[in-house]
Scaffold this motif. Structure first.
Motif, PDB file in Angstrom:
ATOM      1  N   LEU A 171     -42.679  14.396  21.634  1.00  0.00           N
ATOM      2  CA  LEU A 171     -42.889  13.596  20.429  1.00  0.00           C
ATOM      3  C   LEU A 171     -43.225  14.532  19.288  1.00  0.00           C
ATOM      4  O   LEU A 171     -44.119  15.364  19.401  1.00  0.00           O
ATOM      5  N   ILE A 172     -42.480  14.406  18.198  1.00  0.00           N
ATOM      6  CA  ILE A 172     -42.801  15.108  16.962  1.00  0.00           C
ATOM      7  C   ILE A 172     -43.152  14.023  15.962  1.00  0.00           C
ATOM      8  O   ILE A 172     -42.267  13.367  15.415  1.00  0.00           O
ATOM      9  N   PRO A 173     -44.475  13.772  15.741  1.00  0.00           N
ATOM     10  CA  PRO A 173     -44.909  12.592  15.001  1.00  0.00           C
ATOM     11  C   PRO A 173     -44.405  12.455  13.580  1.00  0.00           C
ATOM     12  O   PRO A 173     -44.239  11.365  13.105  1.00  0.00           O
ATOM     13  N   GLY A 174     -44.172  13.549  12.873  1.00  0.00           N
ATOM     14  CA  GLY A 174     -43.686  13.385  11.508  1.00  0.00           C
ATOM     15  C   GLY A 174     -44.175  14.488  10.607  1.00  0.00           C
ATOM     16  O   GLY A 174     -44.490  15.584  11.047  1.00  0.00           O
ATOM     17  N   HIS A 175     -44.249  14.179   9.344  1.00  0.00           N
ATOM     18  CA  HIS A 175     -44.640  15.141   8.331  1.00  0.00           C
ATOM     19  C   HIS A 175     -46.058  15.622   8.581  1.00  0.00           C
ATOM     20  O   HIS A 175     -46.944  14.841   8.905  1.00  0.00           O
ATOM     21  N   ARG A 176     -46.301  16.921   8.418  1.00  0.00           N
ATOM     22  CA  ARG A 176     -47.611  17.489   8.750  1.00  0.00           C
ATOM     23  C   ARG A 176     -48.739  16.971   7.860  1.00  0.00           C
ATOM     24  O   ARG A 176     -49.892  17.072   8.211  1.00  0.00           O
ATOM     25  N   ARG A 177     -48.429  16.440   6.721  1.00  0.00           N
ATOM     26  CA  ARG A 177     -49.486  15.886   5.876  1.00  0.00           C
ATOM     27  C   ARG A 177     -49.958  14.529   6.390  1.00  0.00           C
ATOM     28  O   ARG A 177     -51.054  14.105   6.117  1.00  0.00           O
TER      29      ARG A 177
ATOM     30  N   ILE B 258     -46.110  16.858  20.682  1.00  0.00           N
ATOM     31  CA  ILE B 258     -46.800  16.462  21.906  1.00  0.00           C
ATOM     32  C   ILE B 258     -45.746  16.443  23.016  1.00  0.00           C
ATOM     33  O   ILE B 258     -44.702  15.813  22.866  1.00  0.00           O
ATOM     34  N   THR B 259     -46.021  17.153  24.108  1.00  0.00           N
ATOM     35  CA  THR B 259     -45.088  17.227  25.232  1.00  0.00           C
ATOM     36  C   THR B 259     -45.781  16.757  26.498  1.00  0.00           C
ATOM     37  O   THR B 259     -46.936  17.128  26.756  1.00  0.00           O
TER      38      THR B 259
ATOM     39  N   VAL C 237     -50.261  17.085  29.454  1.00  0.00           N
ATOM     40  CA  VAL C 237     -50.034  16.730  28.056  1.00  0.00           C
ATOM     41  C   VAL C 237     -50.382  17.944  27.203  1.00  0.00           C
ATOM     42  O   VAL C 237     -51.518  18.403  27.214  1.00  0.00           O
ATOM     43  N   THR C 238     -49.395  18.456  26.468  1.00  0.00           N
ATOM     44  CA  THR C 238     -49.591  19.613  25.603  1.00  0.00           C
ATOM     45  C   THR C 238     -49.450  19.163  24.156  1.00  0.00           C
ATOM     46  O   THR C 238     -48.432  18.592  23.780  1.00  0.00           O
ATOM     47  N   CYS C 239     -50.482  19.436  23.353  1.00  0.00           N
ATOM     48  CA  CYS C 239     -50.453  19.118  21.919  1.00  0.00           C
ATOM     49  C   CYS C 239     -50.510  20.428  21.146  1.00  0.00           C
ATOM     50  O   CYS C 239     -51.383  21.255  21.383  1.00  0.00           O
ATOM     51  N   ALA C 240     -49.573  20.634  20.231  1.00  0.00           N
ATOM     52  CA  ALA C 240     -49.521  21.857  19.435  1.00  0.00           C
ATOM     53  C   ALA C 240     -49.474  21.507  17.961  1.00  0.00           C
ATOM     54  O   ALA C 240     -48.675  20.685  17.538  1.00  0.00           O
TER      55      ALA C 240
ATOM     56  N   SER D 216     -53.498  22.479  22.768  1.00  0.00           N
ATOM     57  CA  SER D 216     -54.385  21.794  23.697  1.00  0.00           C
ATOM     58  C   SER D 216     -53.563  21.347  24.899  1.00  0.00           C
ATOM     59  O   SER D 216     -52.525  20.712  24.734  1.00  0.00           O
ATOM     60  N   VAL D 217     -54.014  21.701  26.113  1.00  0.00           N
ATOM     61  CA  VAL D 217     -53.327  21.296  27.332  1.00  0.00           C
ATOM     62  C   VAL D 217     -54.315  20.544  28.206  1.00  0.00           C
ATOM     63  O   VAL D 217     -55.377  21.060  28.544  1.00  0.00           O
TER      64      VAL D 217
END
Length: 107
Positions: free
Chosen positions: A27-33, A40-41, A55-58, A77-78
């Motif tokens: 999942l690539i949620p969207g614009h960084r702002r 999220i993988t 679950v990996t969050c970068a 974060s893993v």
């Protein structure tokens, strides 16, 4: 929460099959702002039968260098979950995180 795959697809995750035959959900949620986490993988793990989820969050940011702009990863974060329900709750929490006010105006 029997079918965790369908739950992830409902959250707009993309199913990806790797060359080695493994499957991950990204999942690539969207614009960084607007969204704190940029990627999220989710991968199912366990041997001999998969019984947990990694679950990996970068989060990445843009840094301005002397000659060009660089994308740098600031935080990874893993977390490994043994419950599909807890995994979905954690993903929903991570999706709700927002950048601070200073991060919004500096980019």
């Amino acid at each position: 929460m029997a079918d965790w795959c369908e739950q992830l697809l409902k959250l707009n995750f993309q199913k990806e099959k790797k060359d080695d035959g493994s499957i991950s959900y990204t999942l690539i949620p969207g614009h960084r702002r607007d969204s704190y986490w940029t990627k999220i993988t989710v991968k199912q793990v366990g041997s001999p039968t998969p019984d947990a989820w990694q679950v990996t969050c970068a989060r990445s940011e843009i840094r301005i260098g002397l000659w060009k702009i660089h994308n740098t990863t600031q935080d990874i974060s893993v977390v490994v979950h043994t419950s599909a329900q807890k995994m979905i709750e954690d993903i929903n929490y991570q999706k709700r995180l927002k950048p601070s006010f200073l991060s919004k105006i500096s980019n």
